[in-house]
Design an enzyme around this catalytic site. Structure first.
Site, mmCIF file in Angstrom:
data_model
loop_
_atom_site.group_PDB
_atom_site.id
_atom_site.type_symbol
_atom_site.label_atom_id
_atom_site.label_comp_id
_atom_site.label_asym_id
_atom_site.label_seq_id
_atom_site.Cartn_x
_atom_site.Cartn_y
_atom_site.Cartn_z
ATOM 1 N N ILE A 151 -1.768 4.344 10.847
ATOM 2 C CA ILE A 151 -1.365 5.648 10.310
ATOM 3 C C ILE A 151 -1.415 5.617 8.786
ATOM 4 C CG2 ILE A 151 1.113 5.135 10.258
ATOM 5 C CD1 ILE A 151 -0.517 8.511 11.201
ATOM 6 N N TYR A 152 -1.229 4.442 8.166
ATOM 7 C CA TYR A 152 -1.380 4.341 6.712
ATOM 8 C C TYR A 152 -2.789 4.752 6.303
ATOM 9 C CZ TYR A 152 -2.275 2.140 2.192
ATOM 10 O OH TYR A 152 -2.657 1.900 0.898
ATOM 11 N N ALA A 153 -3.798 4.153 6.945
ATOM 12 C CA ALA A 153 -5.182 4.489 6.612
ATOM 13 C C ALA A 153 -5.477 5.948 6.927
ATOM 14 C CB ALA A 153 -6.131 3.575 7.378
#
Length: 337
Positions: A151-153
């Site tokens: 989810i960061y990317a």
């Protein structure tokens, strides 16, 4: 020139703000001072900046409705550099909501502020994690990036897409840059180099993922800041302008481009630990582990576009950068020789 820099209590934002202030610019800093890692370290960075003329600091979360808009109306910066974000690949597995709030809603508030109060150039920090499951190396900006692994990317890719749409709709000259494993003095305690240094000095074992075979394109902080300051002076032109080279990502419908900031000289994590042991004069107790979910085996930047745009590529080797980090760490934390 007046800059507004988000994330000035953070690792990269601190270094960029200090560079700009020392060059005689005015910097309006914003940071939420979250407790994702040691707040005292963040406060120490802000205190260092506060001692330099031309710096003003504002503490609030970007996603707070109206807060950034009010600051833009007051400060009227010529350039905005948006570095504030919820970072960390592994943390995103446990706290995904923090990434939606900070990296997507917070970035939206920055874009709205730049729409209402136009700037000469908006620069936005993305990540090499955006390349996700891509196998071809080096990672080129012209490669499709549609397979984020965390989810960061995904939140950073969403930020890139939102920034492009605002550049198209409101003609905001925008440069997004993808960072590659940045390290150096005043670094982040959640990053491997910082964690390993603390544990080796304490006589504790370190966990080495992918058995040390993972490869990273390490970028020394001074090289990153040099790249950003040069890119500040290279805002993307309006549609219709010729690309600078075949590597250019200049949008055909917006004053927008995306640029890697990395040297294209990847090194294994095992080799990084070797260099750290040499700098510390200690031997690490290495506990070898498998690659965790969300991590990739290799990152490697293509630096061609950065070179074409600004005539510069990060080049500081680990055997220079790691001793500089260790010297700072010993001085800051009083660990002695």
């Amino acid at each position: 020139m007046r800059f507004l820099v988000t994330g000035t209590a953070g690792f990269i934002g601190f270094h960029l703000a200090r560079r700009l202030l020392r060059a005689g610019h005015e910097v309006v800093g914003v940071d939420g001072l979250t407790d994702y890692y040691d707040v005292a370290l963040k406060q120490a960075r802000v205190a260092h900046l506060a001692a330099l003329p031309g710096f003003s600091s504002h503490a609030f979360m970007l996603e707070e409705p109206g807060a950034f808009m009010a600051l833009m109306a007051e400060a009227r910066p010529e350039v905005v550099v948006h570095l504030a974000a919820q970072a960390g690949v592994r943390y995103s597995l446990e706290h995904p909501e923090a990434y939606v709030s900070s990296n997507m809603v917070g970035t939206f508030q920055v874009l709205e502020g730049c729409r209402a109060h136009p700037v000469c150039h908006l620069l936005f920090a993305s990540t090499s994690s955006a390349y996700g499951g891509n196998k071809a190396v080096p990672f080129r900006e012209t490669d499709r990036a549609v397979s984020p692994l965390t989810i960061y990317a995904a939140s950073k890719l969403a930020g890139e897409a939102m920034a492009h749409s605002y550049a198209h709709l409101w003609k905001i000259p925008t440069t997004a840059f993808r960072f590659f494993t940045v390290y150096g003095p005043w670094g982040r305690p959640d990053m491997a180099l910082f964690l390993f240094t603390r544990k080796i000095l304490a006589g504790e074992p370190i966990e080495v993922y992918d058995h040390g075979r993972a490869v990273r394109d390490f970028t020394y902080i001074d090289d990153l800041v040099e790249s950003i300051t040069r890119l500040i002076d290279a805002p993307p032109p309006l549609p219709g302008a010729a690309p600078v080279s075949a590597a250019d990502t200049l949008s055909p419908v917006a004053p927008y481009r995306m640029v890697n900031i990395g040297g294209g000289r990847p090194v294994s994590v095992a080799a990084m630990i070797d260099a750290l042991e040499q700098a510390l004069g200690r031997t690490a107790q290495r506990h070898l582990r498998d690659l965790p979910p969300g991590d990739v085996e290799r990152t490697e930047a293509s630096p061609d576009l950065l070179r074409d745009l600004v005539g510069y590529v990060p080049a500081t080797p680990l055997d220079t950068g790691i001793p500089a980090f260790v010297a700072w760490y010993r001085a800051h934390y009083g660990t002695g020789a």
